[in-house]
Scaffold this motif. Structure first.
Motif, PDB file in Angstrom:
ATOM      1  N   GLY A 369       0.523  -1.190  -0.037  1.00 27.59           N
ATOM      2  CA  GLY A 369      -0.037  -0.058   0.057  1.00 27.59           C
ATOM      3  C   GLY A 369       0.796   1.336   0.091  1.00 27.59           C
ATOM      4  O   GLY A 369       0.723   2.154  -0.780  1.00 27.59           O
ATOM      5  N   PRO A 370       1.726   1.240   0.858  1.00 29.89           N
ATOM      6  CA  PRO A 370       2.591   2.636   0.981  1.00 29.89           C
ATOM      7  C   PRO A 370       3.144   2.947  -0.642  1.00 29.89           C
ATOM      8  O   PRO A 370       3.122   4.269  -0.798  1.00 29.89           O
ATOM      9  N   ASP A 371       3.744   2.033  -1.218  1.00 31.42           N
ATOM     10  CA  ASP A 371       4.497   2.450  -2.674  1.00 31.42           C
ATOM     11  C   ASP A 371       3.246   2.570  -3.458  1.00 31.42           C
ATOM     12  O   ASP A 371       3.565   3.432  -4.323  1.00 31.42           O
ATOM     13  N   LEU A 372       2.140   1.931  -3.276  1.00 26.96           N
ATOM     14  CA  LEU A 372       1.305   2.230  -4.351  1.00 26.96           C
ATOM     15  C   LEU A 372       0.557   3.495  -4.034  1.00 26.96           C
ATOM     16  O   LEU A 372       0.188   4.204  -5.031  1.00 26.96           O
ATOM     17  N   TYR A 373       0.472   3.913  -3.096  1.00 28.00           N
ATOM     18  CA  TYR A 373      -0.148   5.268  -2.893  1.00 28.00           C
ATOM     19  C   TYR A 373       0.972   6.402  -3.451  1.00 28.00           C
ATOM     20  O   TYR A 373       0.321   7.279  -4.164  1.00 28.00           O
ATOM     21  N   LYS A 374       1.780   6.084  -3.408  1.00 30.46           N
ATOM     22  CA  LYS A 374       2.872   7.120  -3.806  1.00 30.46           C
ATOM     23  C   LYS A 374       2.936   6.952  -5.485  1.00 30.46           C
ATOM     24  O   LYS A 374       2.789   7.839  -6.302  1.00 30.46           O
ATOM     25  N   ALA A 375       2.809   5.862  -6.072  1.00 30.22           N
ATOM     26  CA  ALA A 375       2.643   5.656  -7.412  1.00 30.22           C
ATOM     27  C   ALA A 375       1.402   6.345  -7.887  1.00 30.22           C
ATOM     28  O   ALA A 375       1.337   7.045  -9.112  1.00 30.22           O
ATOM     29  N   PHE A 376       0.433   6.163  -7.089  1.00 30.82           N
ATOM     30  CA  PHE A 376      -1.179   6.745  -7.595  1.00 30.82           C
ATOM     31  C   PHE A 376      -0.999   8.278  -7.529  1.00 30.82           C
ATOM     32  O   PHE A 376      -1.192   8.907  -8.570  1.00 30.82           O
ATOM     33  N   ARG A 377      -0.121   8.885  -6.313  1.00 28.34           N
ATOM     34  CA  ARG A 377      -0.306  10.250  -6.327  1.00 28.34           C
ATOM     35  C   ARG A 377       0.706  10.894  -7.408  1.00 28.34           C
ATOM     36  O   ARG A 377       0.402  12.017  -8.022  1.00 28.34           O
TER      37      ARG A 377
END
Length: 391
Positions: A369-377
């Motif tokens: 999740g933390p990495d995917l949040y950054k990718a989405f942002r």
């Protein structure tokens, strides 16, 4: 259990937190089978919504299997698969009876806090700050769903998670955004932002009968999705003057309705004083930026409709002179999800809405999740929509 938790601006962690328990006879506990990261979650990540506390569980797009029910509960039974709208509804207050579910008068545990901010309370929301009740969200392995006898819907037989997950928020939000434009057939509708809500707004406007649908976007992957969804024209706001292009496309008339699907984190585009000011603001502050809304108000025709499904959390400068002198109608609000569940489910079953092409990233582990949040942002790796499948 695992859950994605907020620990400050740009600090999302996968934590181990207690499994929720039944607190009221109207509660159910669900084992989350699928959940998603929403664009609205980025407002939390970026520190733009007040009253967040370290350790708050995020997420308001989720569904799952009922594993426990409150005493005397009859709507669902253990083993039922349910979709959970992001807003919580009591079903008995005046606003719920009017179908205005996003402003339920009784579901926000911090109603006085919300009323101090907005004048009146909003409904309680999952995973979206203590201003909306401080309820734990659904980016977790288990969730307590309060007042579950009102808003949640049992998943019809034969429909998989990805067919119905977006009924929790972004599909009804896009639909309501288009519905606010009062499309009768033959209109020109301009949509700011071809993220997930924008894509569903485009699909909705097409189903409702819009003749021209203009998508304002700059990310190539999102432009491609907008075309697939039904956009007849694309304006790249980083390389073109949006207002001039809207006038050109509409032969000087302007759009009949405009939909701001961007909200508080708009980016400055091509030229103009508003763009310059917005660009400076982006560099210096984390406050709300009204660039997309300002463009939409400018581009809509006289006596047109401005629809705002994009999220704003506080005061912003708005050109009231333009609204008044042009005779515009402004419509907004969090989505009344329950109002749309049955009709939109029917459209999905009829194959009239594309539910899955916008999903670009899937994971089976909340630890991603933390990495995917950054990718989405950051819109990295073509990221448009992130879905977790936890079953």
């Amino acid at each position: 259990m695992k859950a994605l938790c907020w620990h400050g601006r740009n600090d999302i962690r996968c934590d181990t937190v207690p499994v929720p328990v039944i607190e009221d006879s109207r509660d159910v506990i669900i084992k989350v089978t699928s959940c998603a990261i929403c664009g609205s979650d980025l407002h939390l990540m970026d520190g733009q919504m007040p009253t967040m506390k370290s350790g708050d569980v995020l997420g308001h797009e989720f569904m799952g299997e009922v594993v426990e029910v409150g005493s005397g509960f009859t709507k669902f039974k253990k083993g039922d698969r349910i979709v959970v709208p992001f807003n919580i509804n009591c079903g008995a207050c005046r606003q719920c009876k009017l179908g205005n579910y996003s402003v339920c008068e009784r579901s926000n545990r911090n109603a006085e806090m919300a009323a101090a901010q907005f004048g009146y309370t909003t409904a309680g929301l999952f995973g979206y700050s203590h201003l909306t009740g401080g309820y734990a969200g659904g980016q977790a392995e288990y969730v307590r769903v309060p007042m579950a006898d009102v808003a949640p819907m049992k998943v019809p037989e034969g429909m998989d998670d990805e067919s119905v997950l977006f009924l929790t928020d972004i599909l009804p939000t896009g639909w309501q955004g288009a519905e606010h434009c009062e499309i009768q057939g033959g209109e020109t509708i301009a949509v700011w932002g071809a993220g997930p809500v924008g894509i569903f707004a485009i699909q909705s406007a097409k189903i409702m009968g819009a003749e021209l649908i203009i998508a304002i976007e700059t990310v190539p992957e999102r432009i491609a999705l907008a075309r697939k969804a039904g956009a007849t024209d694309i304006i790249d706001f980083m390389n073109e003057d949006v207002f001039e292009r809207v006038k050109e496309i509409t032969k000087g008339q302007g759009a009949d309705g405009v939909i701001d699907c961007v909200g508080m984190e708009a980016s400055a585009g091509h030229g103009g004083l508003t763009g310059v000011l917005s660009a400076v603001q982006e560099k210096l502050t984390a406050t709300e930026r009204p660039y997309a809304l300002a463009e939409a108000i400018k581009a809509v025709r006289p006596c047109g409709i401005v629809s705002v499904p994009g999220v704003y959390g506080g005061p912003i400068p708005v050109n009231m002179g333009s609204i008044v002198q042009k005779g515009l109608t402004l419509k907004s609000g969090q989505t009344h999800v329950k109002r749309y569940l049955e009709p939109l489910t029917k459209l999905i079953q009829e194959g009239k809405i594309d539910m899955t092409s916008l999903i670009t990233h899937r994971s089976h582990d909340l630890a991603d999740g933390p990495d995917l949040y950054k990718a989405f942002r950051d819109k990295k790796d073509g990221c448009v929509k992130v879905v977790f499948h936890l079953n």
